[in-house]
Design a protein around this motif. Structure first.
Motif, PDB file in Angstrom:
ATOM      1  N   TYR A  27      31.431   0.588 -26.962  1.00  0.00           N
ATOM      2  CA  TYR A  27      31.777   1.418 -25.807  1.00  0.00           C
ATOM      3  C   TYR A  27      32.464   0.588 -24.719  1.00  0.00           C
ATOM      4  O   TYR A  27      33.486   0.993 -24.175  1.00  0.00           O
ATOM      5  N   LEU A  28      31.899  -0.575 -24.417  1.00  0.00           N
ATOM      6  CA  LEU A  28      32.479  -1.420 -23.365  1.00  0.00           C
ATOM      7  C   LEU A  28      33.900  -1.873 -23.705  1.00  0.00           C
ATOM      8  O   LEU A  28      34.775  -1.862 -22.846  1.00  0.00           O
ATOM      9  N   VAL A  29      34.109  -2.265 -24.943  1.00  0.00           N
ATOM     10  CA  VAL A  29      35.432  -2.724 -25.367  1.00  0.00           C
ATOM     11  C   VAL A  29      36.432  -1.562 -25.334  1.00  0.00           C
ATOM     12  O   VAL A  29      37.570  -1.725 -24.904  1.00  0.00           O
ATOM     13  N   GLY A  30      35.990  -0.389 -25.731  1.00  0.00           N
ATOM     14  CA  GLY A  30      36.872   0.773 -25.790  1.00  0.00           C
ATOM     15  C   GLY A  30      37.075   1.496 -24.475  1.00  0.00           C
ATOM     16  O   GLY A  30      37.958   2.343 -24.360  1.00  0.00           O
ATOM     17  N   HIS A  31      36.249   1.194 -23.477  1.00  0.00           N
ATOM     18  CA  HIS A  31      36.318   1.875 -22.182  1.00  0.00           C
ATOM     19  C   HIS A  31      36.245   0.846 -21.051  1.00  0.00           C
ATOM     20  O   HIS A  31      35.191   0.641 -20.459  1.00  0.00           O
ATOM     21  N   PRO A  32      37.365   0.201 -20.750  1.00  0.00           N
ATOM     22  CA  PRO A  32      37.366  -0.855 -19.718  1.00  0.00           C
ATOM     23  C   PRO A  32      37.324  -0.294 -18.297  1.00  0.00           C
ATOM     24  O   PRO A  32      38.184  -0.560 -17.470  1.00  0.00           O
ATOM     25  N   ILE A  33      36.299   0.501 -18.026  1.00  0.00           N
ATOM     26  CA  ILE A  33      36.157   1.157 -16.717  1.00  0.00           C
ATOM     27  C   ILE A  33      35.056   0.517 -15.878  1.00  0.00           C
ATOM     28  O   ILE A  33      34.699   1.045 -14.839  1.00  0.00           O
ATOM     29  N   HIS A  34      34.498  -0.594 -16.368  1.00  0.00           N
ATOM     30  CA  HIS A  34      33.431  -1.296 -15.666  1.00  0.00           C
ATOM     31  C   HIS A  34      32.244  -0.368 -15.410  1.00  0.00           C
ATOM     32  O   HIS A  34      31.846  -0.152 -14.274  1.00  0.00           O
ATOM     33  N   PRO A  35      31.680   0.175 -16.485  1.00  0.00           N
ATOM     34  CA  PRO A  35      30.634   1.179 -16.329  1.00  0.00           C
ATOM     35  C   PRO A  35      29.290   0.609 -15.892  1.00  0.00           C
ATOM     36  O   PRO A  35      29.011  -0.574 -16.067  1.00  0.00           O
ATOM     37  N   SER A  36      28.460   1.481 -15.361  1.00  0.00           N
ATOM     38  CA  SER A  36      27.072   1.156 -15.027  1.00  0.00           C
ATOM     39  C   SER A  36      26.216   1.384 -16.273  1.00  0.00           C
ATOM     40  O   SER A  36      26.685   1.939 -17.283  1.00  0.00           O
ATOM     41  N   VAL A  37      24.953   0.994 -16.200  1.00  0.00           N
ATOM     42  CA  VAL A  37      24.014   1.236 -17.303  1.00  0.00           C
ATOM     43  C   VAL A  37      23.957   2.728 -17.598  1.00  0.00           C
ATOM     44  O   VAL A  37      24.001   3.146 -18.758  1.00  0.00           O
ATOM     45  N   ASP A  38      23.871   3.549 -16.553  1.00  0.00           N
ATOM     46  CA  ASP A  38      23.777   4.998 -16.752  1.00  0.00           C
ATOM     47  C   ASP A  38      25.006   5.564 -17.438  1.00  0.00           C
ATOM     48  O   ASP A  38      24.898   6.431 -18.305  1.00  0.00           O
ATOM     49  N   THR A  39      26.189   5.073 -17.071  1.00  0.00           N
ATOM     50  CA  THR A  39      27.416   5.553 -17.697  1.00  0.00           C
ATOM     51  C   THR A  39      27.433   5.195 -19.174  1.00  0.00           C
ATOM     52  O   THR A  39      27.784   6.027 -20.023  1.00  0.00           O
ATOM     53  N   VAL A  40      27.051   3.964 -19.501  1.00  0.00           N
ATOM     54  CA  VAL A  40      27.000   3.538 -20.904  1.00  0.00           C
ATOM     55  C   VAL A  40      25.965   4.378 -21.645  1.00  0.00           C
ATOM     56  O   VAL A  40      26.233   4.887 -22.741  1.00  0.00           O
ATOM     57  N   TYR A  41      24.799   4.564 -21.059  1.00  0.00           N
ATOM     58  CA  TYR A  41      23.739   5.343 -21.694  1.00  0.00           C
ATOM     59  C   TYR A  41      24.214   6.771 -22.001  1.00  0.00           C
ATOM     60  O   TYR A  41      24.034   7.271 -23.113  1.00  0.00           O
ATOM     61  N   GLU A  42      24.811   7.413 -21.012  1.00  0.00           N
ATOM     62  CA  GLU A  42      25.275   8.799 -21.208  1.00  0.00           C
ATOM     63  C   GLU A  42      26.309   8.881 -22.325  1.00  0.00           C
ATOM     64  O   GLU A  42      26.315   9.834 -23.106  1.00  0.00           O
TER      65      GLU A  42
END
Length: 150
Positions: A27-42
């Motif tokens: 997810y992090l590699v595919g979405h370079p939006i600097h997400p929070s834990v909650d964003t990654v979890y969702e």
């Protein structure tokens, strides 16, 4: 990067490539939006409903400890994560909270440290974070439209 390559990369950094860690890293590699834990979890819980926030947090922690992901100290209210490890700075929008990458020349930070080495005499630099803040283009447009309508 496919899952097998990601698994090899995690292994080469001493991280056991569990399903959870692979999903979070993918997810992090595919979405370079600097997400929070909650964003990654969702995002990952859509395909993996058995994942908990704790699982995501622990996976992020393992990836940070292995040097595959950076935890950004930009937001005081929540931790944000970045899988982009090439030299870059960050721009934090004070309006909407988005974080954008600003590419840096490969030796930019090293050159700066060399020029200022006298000021760092005896110091051991173990990390760096160069960041800027202000309003992103979308917020600037929204601000100018709001002023124009008054």
């Amino acid at each position: 990067m496919d899952r097998q390559r990601m698994a090899q990369l995690l292994c080469s950094h001493g991280v056991r490539p569990t399903q959870q860690r692979l999903a979070v890293y993918e997810y992090l590699v595919g979405h370079p939006i600097h997400p929070s834990v909650d964003t990654v979890y969702e995002a990952v819980s859509v395909d993996q409903p058995t994942f908990s926030r704790t699982t995501v947090y622990n996976s992020l922690h393992a990836l940070v400890q292995a040097g595959l992901v950076r935890e950004l100290p930009l937001c005081s209210e929540e931790r944000r994560y970045d899988a982009g490890l090439t030299p870059h700075a960050h721009f934090l929008c004070s309006g909407c909270g988005c974080i954008k990458d600003i590419p840096l020349a490969p030796n930019a930070v090293d050159n700066l440290l060399q020029k200022r080495s006298g000021e760092l005499d005896g110091c051991l630099v173990q990390g760096q974070e160069l960041s800027f803040s202000g309003l992103c283009a979308a917020c600037c447009t929204a601000d100018s439209e709001a002023v124009a309508s008054v």
